[in-house]
Design a protein around this motif. Structure first.
Motif, PDB file in Angstrom:
ATOM      1  N   GLY A 111      35.453   3.402  13.997  1.00  0.00           N
ATOM      2  CA  GLY A 111      34.025   3.399  14.293  1.00  0.00           C
ATOM      3  C   GLY A 111      33.524   4.713  14.864  1.00  0.00           C
ATOM      4  O   GLY A 111      32.438   4.766  15.447  1.00  0.00           O
ATOM      5  N   VAL A 112      34.306   5.787  14.707  1.00  0.00           N
ATOM      6  CA  VAL A 112      33.885   7.101  15.206  1.00  0.00           C
ATOM      7  C   VAL A 112      32.772   7.623  14.306  1.00  0.00           C
ATOM      8  O   VAL A 112      32.869   7.573  13.076  1.00  0.00           O
ATOM      9  CB  VAL A 112      35.074   8.092  15.208  1.00  0.00           C
ATOM     10  N   VAL A 113      31.699   8.110  14.916  1.00  0.00           N
ATOM     11  CA  VAL A 113      30.553   8.611  14.163  1.00  0.00           C
ATOM     12  C   VAL A 113      30.915   9.961  13.526  1.00  0.00           C
ATOM     13  O   VAL A 113      31.546  10.802  14.157  1.00  0.00           O
ATOM     14  CB  VAL A 113      29.340   8.745  15.108  1.00  0.00           C
TER      15      VAL A 113
ATOM     16  N   CYS B 139      39.214  11.267   7.759  1.00  0.00           N
ATOM     17  CA  CYS B 139      37.977  10.472   7.676  1.00  0.00           C
ATOM     18  C   CYS B 139      38.259   8.972   7.734  1.00  0.00           C
ATOM     19  O   CYS B 139      37.516   8.224   8.377  1.00  0.00           O
ATOM     20  CB  CYS B 139      37.231  10.772   6.381  1.00  0.00           C
ATOM     21  N   LEU B 140      39.301   8.533   7.071  1.00  0.00           N
ATOM     22  CA  LEU B 140      39.609   7.101   7.044  1.00  0.00           C
ATOM     23  C   LEU B 140      39.899   6.592   8.458  1.00  0.00           C
ATOM     24  O   LEU B 140      39.498   5.483   8.823  1.00  0.00           O
ATOM     25  CB  LEU B 140      40.798   6.838   6.104  1.00  0.00           C
TER      26      LEU B 140
ATOM     27  N   LYS C 149      36.613   6.246  10.384  1.00  0.00           N
ATOM     28  CA  LYS C 149      35.855   5.059   9.979  1.00  0.00           C
ATOM     29  C   LYS C 149      36.508   3.786  10.499  1.00  0.00           C
ATOM     30  O   LYS C 149      35.824   2.870  10.947  1.00  0.00           O
ATOM     31  CB  LYS C 149      35.710   5.022   8.457  1.00  0.00           C
ATOM     32  N   ARG C 150      37.819   3.716  10.453  1.00  0.00           N
ATOM     33  CA  ARG C 150      38.499   2.515  10.963  1.00  0.00           C
ATOM     34  C   ARG C 150      38.222   2.324  12.451  1.00  0.00           C
ATOM     35  O   ARG C 150      38.196   1.211  12.954  1.00  0.00           O
ATOM     36  CB  ARG C 150      40.014   2.642  10.763  1.00  0.00           C
TER      37      ARG C 150
END
Lengths: 262, 407
Positions: free
Chosen positions: A174-176, A167-168, A171-172
């Motif tokens: 910008g993946v939805v 998940c990190l 998020k880094r």
């Protein structure tokens, strides 16, 4: 005084060779690697074999035979630093699915002449047999991570092998989130980083090929998957892949199957 | 060094602008829908890279805007805990949705930032400073909660004792076109945090969208000299009194209709005293420790650093990247993680955000945007967790003391 080049060895156990190929796949950097180290044993690349001891040894594959169980001891004795590369070497691989079954029966079903097969009951990780200095996850390993670890070892830097969840990385970059935005079952929250969120990047849920993260909250993850409509059997099947030999994935796999039978 | 200085100067000149803005602010202008693109084109012509809401991969994310057609026109978002969907609207509203998975944090505090490089030379190591990025940037479509979040990060990263040159440069180079929210999602609670839904400060321009018999238009409030300049160049007329009233009413209705709230009275003290509350175990059993809440949070600023060495060892690059207190590695000191349990990590995050943030920075770290609620795959809602933590703790639990603080 010029430093002696570090001696690198690559050994294979029960595996598909894909992780070693990741090293050969470093096309742009391959010459630099060859120039930076003394490749002493790497059958996939060269038939020239040099004896140990080795400064850095990469081990691919899991231990599935008596012979390999002995061989890994000898390799360890010859290696200053031993790094396992990939899911097989690090967790037992997909072949660890046999660990919960009757091996004699499987051999009978699969082979025409089972009498020639000599195998252990289980497929186990290298770390179940010898001390491992660094473990690289993944099926296959990420070549950038492999290069970064090799580079660190060559220059006396502590290799960076992060263990946070996928998940990190999403998020880094910008993946939805496919789980929240699409309801797609995704093992990202419990899976170890390393792939740079390859599957979610293409709109697919994480398959968990890098195995459990440093804090795999599998019970909480089961609540999420159930909310997304997955049955116990489906949840179990999700863990029945490359890292089924690694806890707590192994236990979730077994638990899900047991529940489904009831 | 130069960058820090430049940022400080910029800050001072901005402060002056604000007093001027106070006079201008009383007047609003009218931007017809057909002229929205003129604003975007003007920004582009002035050299701004315009980043704003756009539809991608089933979500309204922040991306480059080349024209108004890149905006998610006629779409809205459906949000609740652990759930986000984009669905069509009945109308052609341009800003008919709230905040999505991205925030402008990614533009100001980049997910990955090179800090410096070092090169090994014959007899020494040469350090090469990394240039700051001060290219003009427009944050288009920032909501009131986004503005509040930027203000929080300004306090931490720009106006603090140890300002971050990279953040300060990006911030000084940014122009903000805000949008007043004419609707809220069930996850929004800015009204109770005192941050929204109407933008009150921290913008150059703020638009409020009106759709009705009088046409599709925006009421434009001016916040700075730059904003006044843009309005002047577009030649916008003053807004009719009716439209100004309608815009105010629309924002007031959003506030009234907001269902979620976070009870903030005594919250700082309550959490400070709740370290041994049994409810931390309850939330820890549901929490994935996946880091998503911290990453979508527009105020969370934690970072890690790594050194990337070239294969031949001649060069290295120090890179800073987003990190999270939910990762075990984040609190790793010699021998292991300080916050080994998920209970300790969730407690750390919530307590910092809503309580110790006051001690550190004089305000709450939460702006009520609701992103952590929507983008928690496990559907954990911090407002509900706070509610549960407000339940009285038995004297016995409280007396367990530090020996069982769950780390």
């Amino acid at each position: 005084m010029k430093q002696r080049k570090k001696k690198l060895a690559v050994f294979k156990f029960a595996s598909c060779d894909g992780c070693q190929l990741s090293l050969l796949d470093c096309e742009d950097e391959l010459l630099a690697v060859a120039g930076a180290v003394d490749i002493a044993h790497f059958l996939e690349a060269s038939s020239r074999i040099r004896r140990g001891p080795y400064d850095v040894t990469l081990v691919e594959g899991s231990v599935t035979t008596e012979h390999d169980a002995l061989r890994i001891q000898k390799i360890r004795e010859q290696s200053k630093i031993l790094v396992t590369i990939g899911a097989c070497a690090t967790s037992g691989g997909i072949q660890a699915l046999r660990n919960s079954r009757d091996i004699a029966e499987m051999v009978r079903v699969v082979y025409a002449s089972p009498q020639y097969i000599s195998t252990l009951d289980t497929s186990t990780a290298i770390s179940d047999h010898v001390h491992v200095d660094y473990e690289l996850r993944g099926c296959p390993v990420n070549k950038h991570q492999l290069l970064s670890v090799l580079t660190s070892l060559l220059h006396g830097q502590v290799p960076r092998v992060p263990s946070h969840p996928v998940c990190l990385d999403c998020k880094r970059s910008g993946v939805v989130c496919v789980s929240v935005v699409d309801g797609t079952p995704c093992l990202g929250p419990v899976t170890h980083t390393g792939c740079d969120a390859l599957c979610p990047r293409y709109g697919r849920g994480c398959f968990g090929c890098y195995g459990p993260s440093d804090t795999p909250q599998v019970a909480a993850q089961a609540l999420v998957l159930r909310r997304q409509g997955q049955s116990d059997a489906q949840i179990a099947a999700g863990y029945a892949s490359f890292n089924v030999g690694m806890q707590p994935f192994a236990q979730e796999f077994a638990k899900g199957l047991a529940k489904d039978k009831r | 060094m130069l960058a820090t200085l430049r940022a400080a100067l910029e800050r001072r000149s901005r402060a002056r602008v604000h007093t001027l803005a106070e006079q201008v602010e009383r007047q609003s202008y009218l931007l017809p829908r057909a002229r929205l693109d003129d604003l975007i084109q003007l920004l582009i012509a002035r050299g701004y890279r315009v980043q704003g809401p756009t539809l991608r991969d089933g979500a309204i994310v922040l991306g480059p805007l080349r024209s108004d057609r890149d905006l998610p026109i006629g779409f809205t978002d459906e949000q609740r805990a652990g759930h986000y969907r984009v669905v069509p609207r009945q109308d052609v509203a341009v800003f008919g949705y709230v905040v999505g998975p991205h925030s402008f944090k990614a533009e100001l505090l980049r997910p990955a930032q090179t800090l410096f490089r070092a090169k090994r030379e014959a007899k020494r190591v040469r350090f090469i400073a990394e240039a700051v990025d001060d290219s003009p940037l427009c944050l288009f479509g920032a909501r009131a909660c986004d503005l509040a979040a930027i203000e929080v990060q300004d306090g931490v990263l720009r106006d603090s004792q140890h300002p971050d040159a990279f953040y300060a440069a990006r911030r000084a180079a940014s122009c903000i076109v805000a949008v007043g929210c004419t609707q809220s999602a069930p996850t929004c609670f800015c009204a109770s945090m005192g941050t929204g839904p109407a933008p009150t400060r921290g913008y150059d321009l703020a638009l409020t969208e009106l759709i009705g018999d009088a046409g599709h238009r925006f009421v434009v409030a001016v916040g700075t000299r730059l904003g006044a300049d843009l309005v002047g160049e577009l030649g916008l007329a003053l807004v009719p009194a009716d439209d100004a009233d309608l815009a105010r009413a629309a924002l007031r209705d959003t506030r009234r209709n907001m269902r979620k709230s976070l009870e903030t009275t005594g919250l700082q003290e309550m959490l400070a005293a709740a370290a041994n509350h049994p409810h931390w175990d309850d939330v820890a059993a549901r929490c994935l420790a996946c880091t998503n809440c911290t990453q979508v949070c527009p105020t969370c600023f934690c970072v890690g650093v790594e050194d990337r060495v070239s294969l031949d060892g001649s060069e290295t690059e120090r890179v800073r990247h987003w990190d999270s207190c939910f990762s075990a590695e984040y609190s790793k000191l010699h021998g292991g993680a300080v916050r080994a349990s998920v209970r300790a990590r969730y407690r750390q995050w919530l307590t910092h955000k809503l309580s110790t943030w006051f001690d550190q920075f004089g305000r709450s770290g939460c702006v009520g945007c609701g992103r952590c609620i929507t983008f928690c795959p496990a559907a954990i809602d911090l407002t509900e967790e706070v509610q549960a933590l407000r339940a009285p703790v038995s004297a016995r639990t409280r007396a367990r003391g530090d020996s069982s603080n769950g780390n």
